[in-house]
Design a protein around this motif. Structure first.
Motif, short mmCIF file in Angstrom:
data_model
loop_
_atom_site.label_atom_id
_atom_site.label_comp_id
_atom_site.label_asym_id
_atom_site.label_seq_id
_atom_site.Cartn_x
_atom_site.Cartn_y
_atom_site.Cartn_z
N LEU A 132 1.06 -1.18 -0.01
CA LEU A 132 0.12 0.06 0.01
C LEU A 132 0.82 1.33 -0.04
CD1 LEU A 132 -2.86 -0.87 2.28
CD2 LEU A 132 -2.85 -1.33 -0.01
N ILE A 146 -1.30 8.01 -5.26
CA ILE A 146 -2.44 8.73 -5.88
C ILE A 146 -2.19 10.05 -6.61
CG2 ILE A 146 -4.81 9.76 -5.57
CD1 ILE A 146 -4.49 6.40 -5.22
N MET A 169 -8.33 8.20 0.66
CA MET A 169 -7.09 7.46 0.63
C MET A 169 -6.84 6.78 2.00
SD MET A 169 -4.76 9.92 -1.54
CE MET A 169 -3.11 9.10 -1.04
N LEU A 202 -4.02 4.01 2.30
CA LEU A 202 -3.21 4.73 1.46
C LEU A 202 -2.92 6.14 1.80
CD1 LEU A 202 -4.78 3.70 -1.97
CD2 LEU A 202 -2.91 2.47 -0.93
N GLY A 208 -7.37 -2.61 -8.74
CA GLY A 208 -6.86 -2.77 -7.50
C GLY A 208 -5.80 -4.17 -7.70
N VAL A 250 -11.51 8.49 -6.67
CA VAL A 250 -10.22 8.04 -5.81
C VAL A 250 -10.95 7.10 -4.77
CG1 VAL A 250 -8.75 8.78 -3.94
CG2 VAL A 250 -9.26 10.11 -6.28
N GLN A 251 -11.90 7.28 -4.14
CA GLN A 251 -12.60 6.33 -3.10
C GLN A 251 -12.68 4.85 -3.49
OE1 GLN A 251 -13.75 7.30 0.71
NE2 GLN A 251 -12.88 5.11 0.38
N CYS A 288 -9.29 3.34 -4.26
CA CYS A 288 -8.64 2.93 -3.39
C CYS A 288 -9.28 1.63 -2.41
CB CYS A 288 -8.44 4.16 -2.12
SG CYS A 288 -7.41 5.39 -2.91
N TYR A 289 -10.36 1.86 -2.43
CA TYR A 289 -11.35 0.57 -1.88
C TYR A 289 -10.93 -0.86 -2.60
CZ TYR A 289 -15.29 -2.80 -1.94
OH TYR A 289 -16.02 -3.88 -1.82
N VAL A 337 -8.06 -1.24 -4.28
CA VAL A 337 -6.80 -1.63 -3.96
C VAL A 337 -6.75 -2.32 -2.76
CG1 VAL A 337 -4.46 -0.51 -3.23
CG2 VAL A 337 -5.81 0.22 -5.35
N ARG A 338 -7.45 -1.68 -1.67
CA ARG A 338 -7.39 -2.30 -0.07
C ARG A 338 -7.98 -3.77 -0.27
NH1 ARG A 338 -6.60 -0.87 4.51
NH2 ARG A 338 -7.34 -2.17 6.40
#
Lengths: 243, 243
Positions: A4, A9, A27, A32, A100, A152-153, A156-157, A159-160
């Motif tokens: 991470l 970003i 983030m 992130l 992601g 972005v949310q 990033c979600y 990615v998580r």
């Protein structure tokens, strides 16, 4: 280092400082922390940004500033650019989930840039050409105007979620190696040959079902080798003389 | 009716009208249009809400008002409640992806409520007890303060992804039938017996690999029958006398 922390970003020339603050909060809720801003403006981290960042002001404080897109992505091994108008870039398109997964996979080898364009006009064609992959968020065809920080949310979600899935994998196991299309074709041909010889395959209905099953399973190389070993074991036995 | 039109986004006593507007925009970008507000306040659809709704003011205009949580969920067959503090509700917990899938599946049979609590304190325990499922968004343990409209965005995104996946399934094909655990055990035992007899399986390493592969593939019943047919075809051939 956690994957991470390898993920950057990048916001290219955002208009609204509030979006920068909201993006920072989005983030941090997903773990992130590396924000890069491509902008000459000095007012992007104003009170509005700080207010909307809420408990994520640390992300704003550590944000890096760049005066060009090229400089912002210079140290990144993988660059994924986001835009709403990407239909012509068929070959390099990713949906957020794949984005992601791809980002987390590459993050073990180097820095990964997830780039978001300007609120109104997105990334320029020249910028999009500098991205290896292009992220398309499949929004409503009737109204696809996703707010920048919301985009972005979502990313990033994902990615998580990809990172959490990786955590759940058995420790110390190397990343799976996947066979190429040629190796898969050899396997399917081998299967068809053997089971036709055995009299089990008598029409065109069987192989498409097997292809669908194994393609859905995303066969790993060691699994493919195992399945081919099983085919060979049957062949050898058939060739043996009987007592 | 599209399953998306059966899904109701319910905000319980939101504090900030801006979050109501942002939630409306988040919903519409993902194709959701039914917003319900549980609140006695008359200022939730103020200028701030309209400004942040951007092109989704139609969602605000058609928003339904309720004075209690019970009334807002009264006509819904499935109620999923969101909250940050859900660790004690192990048995009914869903992550956003499962929430999207569950909501879309149930939407063909009736109305589905996705309920979001107050910005600071979420849903009360009494409200949570009235939900069949509970949604937990797996945020950063160090900073999990997801903005209300951002939570709505993530959930609506997963609803849309589940809906799109459903659209891509072949039309008119019945939902796949999946084997039970007993049928899978029979298949694995059959495989182990045959390939041990063939001399291919000589240790404990092979079967766990095959189990992992086929469990990941989520074998359908017709695929399981095909694979068992292949095992039987090999057995029959082995039993035949040679010329």
């Amino acid at each position: 280092m956690s994957p991470l922390h390898q993920i950057q970003i990048i916001l290219v020339e955002p208009s609204h400082s509030g979006n920068v603050g909201s993006a920072a909060r989005a983030m941090k809720t997903m773990g992130l922390t590396n924000l890069r801003l491509v902008s000459e403006r000095t007012d992007l981290l104003d009170e509005q940004a700080v207010a909307l960042a809420a408990g994520a002001t640390s992300v704003l404080e550590s944000a890096e500033r760049f005066s060009s897109f090229e400089q912002a992505i210079a140290d990144c091994q993988l660059v994924i650019g986001t835009s709403a108008r990407l239909r012509h870039l068929q070959n390099s398109l990713l949906e957020p989930r794949q984005c992601g997964e791809t980002a987390v996979q590459h993050a073990s080898q180097g820095k990964v840039a997830l780039v978001f364009g300007r609120e109104r006009v997105g990334l320029t064609n020249a910028e999009l050409l500098k991205c290896q992959y292009h992220l398309h968020i499949p929004t409503n065809a009737d109204y696809g105007s996703l707010n920048l920080a919301m985009a972005v949310q979502i990313v990033c979600y994902e990615v998580r979620m990809a990172w959490l899935a990786l955590q759940e994998m058995p420790q110390n196991s190397p990343l799976a190696d996947y066979p190429n299309q040629e190796a898969l074709t050899h396997f399917f041909n081998h299967t068809e040959r053997l089971y036709t010889a055995l009299g089990f395959i008598r029409n065109d209905a069987v192989m498409p079902k097997l292809r669908r099953l194994y393609q859905r399973a995303k066969l790993e190389t060691n699994e493919l080798n195992l399945l081919r070993g099983m085919l060979t074991a049957v062949e050898k036995q058939l060739e043996k003389p009987r007592h």
